[in-house]
Design an enzyme around this catalytic site. Structure first.
Site, PDB file in Angstrom:
ATOM      1  N   LEU B  16      32.450  37.578  48.033  1.00  0.00           N
ATOM      2  CA  LEU B  16      33.851  37.915  47.800  1.00  0.00           C
ATOM      3  C   LEU B  16      33.555  38.715  46.394  1.00  0.00           C
ATOM      4  CD1 LEU B  16      36.843  38.303  48.521  1.00  0.00           C
ATOM      5  CD2 LEU B  16      37.174  36.058  47.541  1.00  0.00           C
ATOM      6  N   HIS B  17      33.252  39.747  46.381  1.00  0.00           N
ATOM      7  CA  HIS B  17      32.937  40.464  44.922  1.00  0.00           C
ATOM      8  C   HIS B  17      34.007  41.416  44.490  1.00  0.00           C
ATOM      9  CE1 HIS B  17      31.491  44.260  47.080  1.00  0.00           C
ATOM     10  NE2 HIS B  17      31.151  43.247  48.095  1.00  0.00           N
ATOM     11  N   ALA B  18      33.971  42.229  43.628  1.00  0.00           N
ATOM     12  CA  ALA B  18      35.115  42.863  42.857  1.00  0.00           C
ATOM     13  C   ALA B  18      35.720  43.953  44.178  1.00  0.00           C
ATOM     14  CB  ALA B  18      34.425  43.643  41.733  1.00  0.00           C
TER      15      ALA B  18
END
Lengths: 598, 89
Positions: B16-18
């Site tokens: 779950l990255h930017a």
């Protein structure tokens, strides 16, 4: 020693982010103005003004980002999504609303409030263990720097205005900044922050520019116009090199360039085995611009022209005329040499929608390539018309991807015939008399090879997918990627079967997967009877050298020996034991260190 | 009980990255009521990218997605599908 010590040589160690050596003048991107912010309390009656000042700064930042996204050239569009993410971050509750709250509750100025909130957010990220996610804290810092610059009115560093070839030194480069750089002016990157997964590092590798990142405070020792050397391979930066160091690196740099030039010259020699069998060495391309590289490296034609690019980064499907124009650029340059055009190999709807929500759970096993085209006859026909029309001008072959059944080949050829008939009726010049091939990259196509061979003129083995589907391995998955191996006995047997069937039915077999671009694999492929190989342009000279160094009889013998072995390890060992000497002497010319770069 | 929840696992390599969080936030921002994401007892606001990033949702992380208003059911499903499909990466 202090940085003021003048001009003595110093070496700084960082993270190797992109390989290569460059020597040049340092150009510092200074963001000092943003780091020091004024802190003061505001009068209760001016709190609202302070909040508005902050909101205006955010609004300006949003507009700046929007403008950069709009100006981003198409070839860097894939990096623009990071800027889109930054636009979302600008208005993120944790940043935007918390800062406004801090101004209102603590009665402090906007700069101070923003700095406090960002420090707090950064603190939360420090606790994250995952390296990739941890680095995302940099995104928040970039966003807050942008707001801060608008608040304090610090003069924007305009990287776009650099007017000489330099090595860029920065604390960190935000995606917005990297997208503004005139890349032809940059010889290399050096940054204090960032790691292998950072945006700067990805950009540098894409462009083939050396980069050393993660130097920390060490970057403060570099001053504008200092002479520096970047060794991106070793992750080393040398400031003010003395004469001896400079000479040694100049030499290394020249050796590398010379080696590349020599191998390119050798690329011009024909690729005939010791016993006189000609093997055509072709290039894989995606853009017409890459043609130059194929020809420079001595390619005999295009073995794989990927056509997906024209379907990406746009709101609609490309027209027949656009496709025709692009294909004609390639065909005209190649003249009589073969150009193998592969029809659309993606899910076009998804490419067009670009990030649509209708994602498939398992795209590798989903609606793509020929399956998609057969479901979207209009899209397919448009491409077939362009291909048949351009075939008038050169030696065009058509290649259908991801064939897994006889019905698919029948349907694809039926569309081709129908399209040719349409063009005939419309009186438009076209050529239906072209070679038809299929990609053999799904295990079912290997099982059906004898039946498929009746339908087509050639097979092109796509090893990347064939290995993935046969061994049930996703190369992108770190847990299993190490199991991906072209020398797996099952893969060798499959390739052998394809070649045997092709020989029996009298059709040509070629390979366009990554396996074909490794000189070590050449004896296997030639020994199995392939008369053509296609690869990334830079691999052509080495593969050609290998072809010239072997004989088909020896190659056939090694294939027979390898097929008796039962593990990848045994196969790998026998292959290396047999051909290491040849590789060293005839392909890499003793440049074993250099060979390791490939 | 009007709250609805769904258990999910992060499947994409980068977690779950930017960028993936920004896609969730865009959907969650259209909800009528609050949308929450919970991991190991820690709950964050699905409309805030930063909040979601602090979960450190690496690949394999188990999450619970919750909506407070049943009218946001479509939003629950959209976000769930996005996560389950690995954000199309």
């Amino acid at each position: 020693m202090t940085p003021a010590d003048g001009n003595s040589e110093r070496q700084l160690d960082g993270i190797s982010a992109s390989p290569g050596i460059c020597i040049g003048k340092a150009y510092l991107v200074d963001k000092e103005g943003v780091d020091i912010v004024k802190q003061y309390y505001v009068q209760p009656n001016t709190v609202q003004d302070e909040v508005n000042r902050f909101k205006t700064a955010v609004k300006q930042a949003t507009e700046e980002l929007r403008a950069i996204i709009d100006e981003t050239p198409d070839d860097l569009r894939q990096h623009a999504y990071i800027l889109e993410t930054h636009m979302v971050l600008l208005k993120d509750k944790m940043l935007y609303e918390r800062t406004i709250e801090a101004i209102e509750k603590e009665k402090i100025n906007a700069e101070w409030a923003l700095k406090k909130i960002v420090a707090n957010v950064k603190g939360m990220f420090l606790e994250i263990a995952d390296a990739y996610l941890k680095e995302r804290a940099a995104d928040i810092v970039h966003v807050s720097d942008r707001i801060m610059r608008n608040l304090v009115g610090a003069e924007q560093v305009n990287i776009g205005a650099i007017d000489k070839r330099v090595i860029l030194i920065a604390d960190d480069l935000s995606p917005a900044e990297t997208s503004q750089i005139q890349l032809e002016r940059i010889m290399g990157f050096v940054t204090a922050r960032g790691g292998r997964a950072s945006h700067t590092s990805i950009i540098a590798r894409t462009l083939g520019i050396p980069a050393v990142l993660g130097l920390g405070k060490a970057t403060q020792q570099i001053r504008n116009d200092d002479l520096i050397i970047i060794d991106g391979t070793a992750g080393v930066v040398i400031i003010n090199p003395d004469e001896e160091t400079l000479l040694s690196f100049e030499e290394q740099k020249n050796r590398w360039e010379e080696y590349q030039a020599r191998i390119t010259r050798k690329g011009r020699l024909a690729s005939e085995t010791l016993d006189g069998v000609k093997i055509n060495i072709m290039g894989n391309i995606e853009l017409p611009e890459e043609l130059v590289s194929v020809l420079d490296h001595g390619g005999d034609g295009i073995g794989l022209y990927r056509t997906e690019f024209q379907y990406l980064s746009r709101p609609d499907f490309p027209s027949e005329f656009e496709l025709y124009d692009r294909y004609k650029d390639v065909v005209d340059v190649l003249a009589h040499r073969p150009v193998t055009i592969r029809t659309l190999d993606i899910n076009g709807d998804k490419a067009i929608a670009n990030g649509s929500m209708a994602d498939e759970a398992n795209p590798a096993l989903g609606l793509r390539a020929i399956r998609y085209c057969l479901k979207k006859p209009d899209v397919f026909r448009t491409q077939l018309r362009a291909i048949l029309r351009v075939a008038v001008h050169g030696n065009v072959r058509i290649l259908f991807p991801m064939i897994s059944s006889i019905e698919e080949v029948d349907a694809a050829i039926a569309y081709l015939d129908e399209t040719a008939a349409d063009l005939q009726r419309e009186g438009i010049a076209h050529n239906r008399d072209i070679e038809i091939g299929i990609m053999v990259e799904v295990p079912s196509a290997v099982a059906l090879a004898d039946l498929l061979a009746e339908k087509v003129d050639f097979f092109s083995i796509g090893t990347n997918d064939l290995i993935q589907y046969t061994l049930a391995i996703d190369r992108g998955n770190r847990e299993v990627a190490h199991l991906y191996n072209p020398l797996h006995p099952a893969i060798l047997r499959m390739i052998k079967r394809i070649c045997d069937v092709a020989a029996e039915k009298g059709i040509m077999v070629t390979m366009c997967g990554e396996m074909a671009g490794d000189p070590l694999h050449v004896p296997i492929l030639v020994g199995m009877g392939m008369s053509e190989l296609s690869m990334n342009p830079h691999a052509i000279p080495e593969v050609k050298s290998m072809v010239r160094a072997i004989s088909t009889t020896d190659a056939e013998q090694i294939v027979a020996d390898l097929l008796k072995l039962s593990t990848s390890e045994q196969i790998d060992k026998l292959l290396h034991d047999t051909y290491n000497q040849t590789l060293k002497e005839k392909v890499y010319n003793g440049h074993n260190g250099v060979a390791a770069h490939h | 009980m009007s709250r609805l929840s769904k258990d999910l696992t992060i499947v994409n390599e980068l977690g779950l990255h930017a960028r993936s969080a920004a896609r969730i936030a865009k959907i969650a921002q259209t909800a009528r009521a609050q949308v929450w994401i919970e991991k190991d007892g820690e709950t964050v606001d699905a409309t805030s990218v930063i909040d979601m990033l602090t979960l450190a949702g690496a690949k394999g992380t188990q999450l619970t997605l919750t909506i407070e208003d049943p009218d946001d059911f479509a939003i629950l499903n959209d976000i769930a599908r996005l996560i389950e499909n690995g954000f199309g990466e």
